[in-house]
Design a protein around this motif. Structure first.
Motif, PDB file in Angstrom:
ATOM      1  N   ILE A 102      18.531 -45.238  26.328  1.00 53.98           N
ATOM      2  CA  ILE A 102      17.367 -44.478  26.773  1.00 53.98           C
ATOM      3  C   ILE A 102      17.825 -43.492  27.836  1.00 53.98           C
ATOM      4  CG2 ILE A 102      15.055 -44.593  27.783  1.00 53.98           C
ATOM      5  CD1 ILE A 102      14.898 -47.482  26.821  1.00 53.98           C
ATOM      6  N   ASN A 103      17.650 -42.208  27.569  1.00 57.92           N
ATOM      7  CA  ASN A 103      18.086 -41.159  28.511  1.00 57.92           C
ATOM      8  C   ASN A 103      19.536 -41.365  28.926  1.00 57.92           C
ATOM      9  OD1 ASN A 103      15.471 -40.171  28.366  1.00 57.92           O
ATOM     10  ND2 ASN A 103      14.798 -41.312  30.167  1.00 57.92           N
ATOM     11  N   MET A 104      20.382 -41.738  27.966  1.00 58.65           N
ATOM     12  CA  MET A 104      21.819 -41.938  28.139  1.00 58.65           C
ATOM     13  C   MET A 104      22.161 -43.161  28.995  1.00 58.65           C
ATOM     14  SD  MET A 104      22.441 -39.645  26.128  1.00 58.65           S
ATOM     15  CE  MET A 104      24.184 -39.969  26.021  1.00 58.65           C
ATOM     16  N   SER A 105      21.195 -44.059  29.225  1.00 59.58           N
ATOM     17  CA  SER A 105      21.459 -45.331  29.893  1.00 59.58           C
ATOM     18  C   SER A 105      21.282 -46.448  28.874  1.00 59.58           C
ATOM     19  CB  SER A 105      20.503 -45.544  31.071  1.00 59.58           C
ATOM     20  OG  SER A 105      20.734 -44.579  32.066  1.00 59.58           O
ATOM     21  N   LYS A 106      22.299 -47.314  28.757  1.00 57.31           N
ATOM     22  CA  LYS A 106      22.272 -48.328  27.712  1.00 57.31           C
ATOM     23  C   LYS A 106      21.466 -49.541  28.135  1.00 57.31           C
ATOM     24  CE  LYS A 106      25.214 -50.807  24.426  1.00 57.31           C
ATOM     25  NZ  LYS A 106      26.573 -51.057  23.952  1.00 57.31           N
ATOM     26  N   LEU A 107      20.679 -50.040  27.189  1.00 56.84           N
ATOM     27  CA  LEU A 107      19.896 -51.253  27.359  1.00 56.84           C
ATOM     28  C   LEU A 107      20.470 -52.296  26.405  1.00 56.84           C
ATOM     29  CD1 LEU A 107      17.338 -51.373  29.192  1.00 56.84           C
ATOM     30  CD2 LEU A 107      15.974 -51.395  27.125  1.00 56.84           C
ATOM     31  N   VAL A 108      20.725 -53.505  26.894  1.00 53.54           N
ATOM     32  CA  VAL A 108      21.263 -54.554  26.027  1.00 53.54           C
ATOM     33  C   VAL A 108      20.208 -55.610  25.768  1.00 53.54           C
ATOM     34  CG1 VAL A 108      23.643 -54.175  26.761  1.00 53.54           C
ATOM     35  CG2 VAL A 108      22.229 -55.804  28.004  1.00 53.54           C
ATOM     36  N   LYS A 109      20.579 -56.591  24.948  1.00 58.50           N
ATOM     37  CA  LYS A 109      19.617 -57.585  24.468  1.00 58.50           C
ATOM     38  C   LYS A 109      18.870 -58.260  25.604  1.00 58.50           C
ATOM     39  CE  LYS A 109      19.261 -61.157  20.951  1.00 58.50           C
ATOM     40  NZ  LYS A 109      19.976 -61.881  19.914  1.00 58.50           N
ATOM     41  N   LYS A 110      17.561 -58.373  25.435  1.00 57.20           N
ATOM     42  CA  LYS A 110      16.628 -59.028  26.356  1.00 57.20           C
ATOM     43  C   LYS A 110      16.332 -58.188  27.594  1.00 57.20           C
ATOM     44  CE  LYS A 110      17.559 -63.804  24.955  1.00 57.20           C
ATOM     45  NZ  LYS A 110      17.943 -65.153  25.391  1.00 57.20           N
ATOM     46  N   GLN A 111      16.931 -57.010  27.726  1.00 56.36           N
ATOM     47  CA  GLN A 111      16.594 -56.132  28.836  1.00 56.36           C
ATOM     48  C   GLN A 111      15.387 -55.283  28.472  1.00 56.36           C
ATOM     49  OE1 GLN A 111      20.043 -53.847  30.033  1.00 56.36           O
ATOM     50  NE2 GLN A 111      20.598 -55.355  31.570  1.00 56.36           N
ATOM     51  N   THR A 112      14.639 -54.886  29.500  1.00 55.77           N
ATOM     52  CA  THR A 112      13.409 -54.120  29.311  1.00 55.77           C
ATOM     53  C   THR A 112      13.456 -52.866  30.167  1.00 55.77           C
ATOM     54  OG1 THR A 112      12.234 -56.199  28.978  1.00 55.77           O
ATOM     55  CG2 THR A 112      10.892 -54.264  29.362  1.00 55.77           C
ATOM     56  N   HIS A 113      12.904 -51.777  29.659  1.00 62.74           N
ATOM     57  CA  HIS A 113      12.907 -50.509  30.390  1.00 62.74           C
ATOM     58  C   HIS A 113      11.522 -49.872  30.291  1.00 62.74           C
ATOM     59  CE1 HIS A 113      14.952 -46.907  32.050  1.00 62.74           C
ATOM     60  NE2 HIS A 113      14.026 -46.254  31.385  1.00 62.74           N
ATOM     61  N   MET A 114      10.972 -49.475  31.446  1.00 60.67           N
ATOM     62  CA  MET A 114       9.686 -48.803  31.462  1.00 60.67           C
ATOM     63  C   MET A 114       9.855 -47.394  30.896  1.00 60.67           C
ATOM     64  SD  MET A 114       8.028 -51.292  32.698  1.00 60.67           S
ATOM     65  CE  MET A 114       6.422 -50.523  32.743  1.00 60.67           C
ATOM     66  N   LEU A 115       8.915 -46.974  30.055  1.00 57.22           N
ATOM     67  CA  LEU A 115       9.002 -45.672  29.389  1.00 57.22           C
ATOM     68  C   LEU A 115       7.969 -44.711  29.944  1.00 57.22           C
ATOM     69  CD1 LEU A 115       9.402 -46.837  25.671  1.00 57.22           C
ATOM     70  CD2 LEU A 115      11.207 -46.050  27.208  1.00 57.22           C
TER      71      LEU A 115
END
Length: 513
Positions: free
Chosen positions: A81-94
């Motif tokens: 997301i926006n060139m930042s990697k998210l891995v399994k079970k991680q959450t990111h506000m959009l």
């Protein structure tokens, strides 16, 4: 996409957002409050022929009550997301305009599957720097919000602060930004100087001791360090400073500032601990800025009161640490756990009456053995390895984050009426007898370790212990599984179905070179 268009879409079917394919007009309207993306046919957005997409790759969730939108990763390869990697079970506000890569291949951009999120302005969520979606009945972790880098949306690593605005970022994150702009990423103020922020770095370390599950992976840390382009010269610019006539000189003094040594923040004369002369009177002046009472407390009485303060550390010395008095402007250490100062007495380690103040592996200072750490919830941040209180949670994912194998170990101990403490005791005995070999030869039963280093050493011992359990004492469902080609190095063993199908308490046999 203006609000009028959104109103039309809403009338047609109540879409709350959309995904627009990058470099294409293809648009996916988002109607459900939970939209799953993956290779399976039942997914809201499906890529059935793309093997780089997991069966259920991720899900985009819209909370109706708060209007917040977040993405939770469920994949093997991760989501960018926006060139930042998210891995399994991680959450990111959009938020509106975020670019989501369900497949990202730097060397093969034609393989990329990327979409831009669109949400109407009226319902666009406020950006929340939190690693988890809001859960009803729980409070937002304000500490984590304060320690989050706004660029990578993860906990700060090797934090730097910019002057004059004082905004803070990971050194690696800001390194990438400063190659494109000389302005602050947050406020767009011109950056005059860059400082290492030791106080925030210590706060992050203390926070990770309490929340070890939020630590970055070793690969991520290595990547961050390799991307850090902030040199020592940038951190130590020459500063011109003039002295007034009252100080006896009108010459200019050029000096190096913001020394980046480990002790630069912890040996200043203003740092005062409870063993410093006049500690209590200084505290009273800070708390009660008024004329002193008629009978002020004498220094001897203060020393006596300080000596009677309760301590959670074991008293196995003839001389209590409280009887020591700091010399004027003496050096201090900041406890990594409670962030409180204590005298730096490491040079006196030849004296049997001085208690250890730092971990022998990571060399970070902790005050628990010296006079008892006062942080609420501290289980004993520094102790002999055999005395560390690792709690029952130390068995969670203890075997290479493989929950299946860890549960096998937990059940084996329970069937014998044992706990993690028995495992540690037996393993340390095996280590002493030479039956177990660890990667770090400094580790022994009496080695002084912090909680984090102790937990890592315990997990290594737990693997050795599990390796030595006879097959006859394990269930047939466990012993009948074939060995995984990748053994203990398998990156897929974190997935439940793979862990249950193959044995991972073994060495790698494929592509070992």
């Amino acid at each position: 996409h203006n609000n009028a268009s959104w109103d039309m879409d809403s009338r047609r079917g109540r879409a709350w957002g959309k995904l627009v394919k990058v470099d294409s007009s293809e648009t996916v309207m988002l109607f459900n409050s939970e939209c799953t993306v993956g290779r399976k046919k039942g997914c809201y957005l499906s890529f059935p022929a793309n093997k780089l997409v997991s069966g259920e790759h991720c899900k985009i969730v819209k909370d109706e009550s708060s209007g917040l939108v977040w993405l939770e990763d469920m994949s093997t390869n991760g989501t960018v997301i926006n060139m930042s990697k998210l891995v399994k079970k991680q959450t990111h506000m959009l938020q509106n305009g975020d670019v989501i890569y369900f497949v990202y291949r730097k060397s093969e951009p034609e393989q990329n599957k990327s979409y831009e999120l669109g949400v109407p302005c009226s319902s666009r969520p406020e950006v929340v720097s939190s690693s988890k979606p809001p859960v009803e009945g729980t409070k937002t972790d304000k500490m984590e919000e304060s320690l989050t880098c706004v660029i990578c949306q993860d906990l700060l690593h090797d934090c730097v602060s910019l002057q004059p605005c004082m905004h803070v970022f990971c050194a690696a994150c800001y390194s990438g930004w400063m190659e494109r702009s000389s302005l602050c990423p947050t406020c767009r103020c011109p950056v005059e100087r860059i400082h290492k922020n030791h106080i925030l770095n210590n706060l992050v370390e203390a926070y990770l001791i309490q929340h070890p599950e939020k630590c970055r992976s070793e690969d991520d840390l290595k990547s961050m360090d390799s991307r850090n382009k902030i040199t020592q010269d940038m951190l130590q610019p020459k500063v011109e400073r003039s002295f007034s006539d009252e100080e006896g000189s009108s010459d200019y003094l050029f000096e190096l500032s913001d020394n980046d040594s480990d002790s630069s923040d912890i040996s200043q004369p203003l740092v005062m601990c409870r063993q410093c002369p006049g500690y209590r009177s200084d505290v009273n002046q800070l708390l009660f800025p008024m004329p002193p009472p008629p009978n002020p407390v004498s220094e001897e009485a203060a020393a006596k009161a300080s000596a009677e303060m309760p301590s959670t550390s074991s008293d196995n010395n003839n001389e209590s640490p409280q009887e020591y008095r700091c010399p004027p402007q003496g050096c201090h250490l900041i406890c990594t756990c409670c962030l409180q100062p204590m005298p730096d007495r490491r040079a006196e380690l030849g004296n049997q009456q001085v208690i250890a103040q730092q971990c022998v592996l990571c060399q970070r200072p902790f005050c628990h053995m010296y006079w008892g750490c006062q942080r609420i919830g501290c289980q004993g941040c520094l102790a002999r390895f055999c005395d560390l209180n690792l709690t029952d949670k130390c068995l969670d994912g203890a075997l290479n984050n493989n929950n299946y194998e860890s549960e096998v170990l937990r059940n084996y101990l329970s069937s014998r009426g044992q706990s993690w403490k028995d495992l540690l005791k037996d393993s340390l005995q095996g280590l002493q007898q030479g039956n177990y070999l660890l990667t770090d030869c400094r580790i022994s039963a009496n080695a002084i370790l912090c909680f984090c280093c102790g937990l890592r050493a315990f997990k290594e011992l737990a693997y050795k212990y599990r390796q030595n359990i006879p097959s006859s004492e394990l269930p047939a469902t466990v012993t009948s599984r074939p060995d995984c080609y990748w053994g203990r190095n398998c990156r897929t063993q974190v997935k439940a179905h793979h862990a249950a199908k193959f044995n991972h308490i073994c060495e790698q046999t494929r592509f070992k070179s």
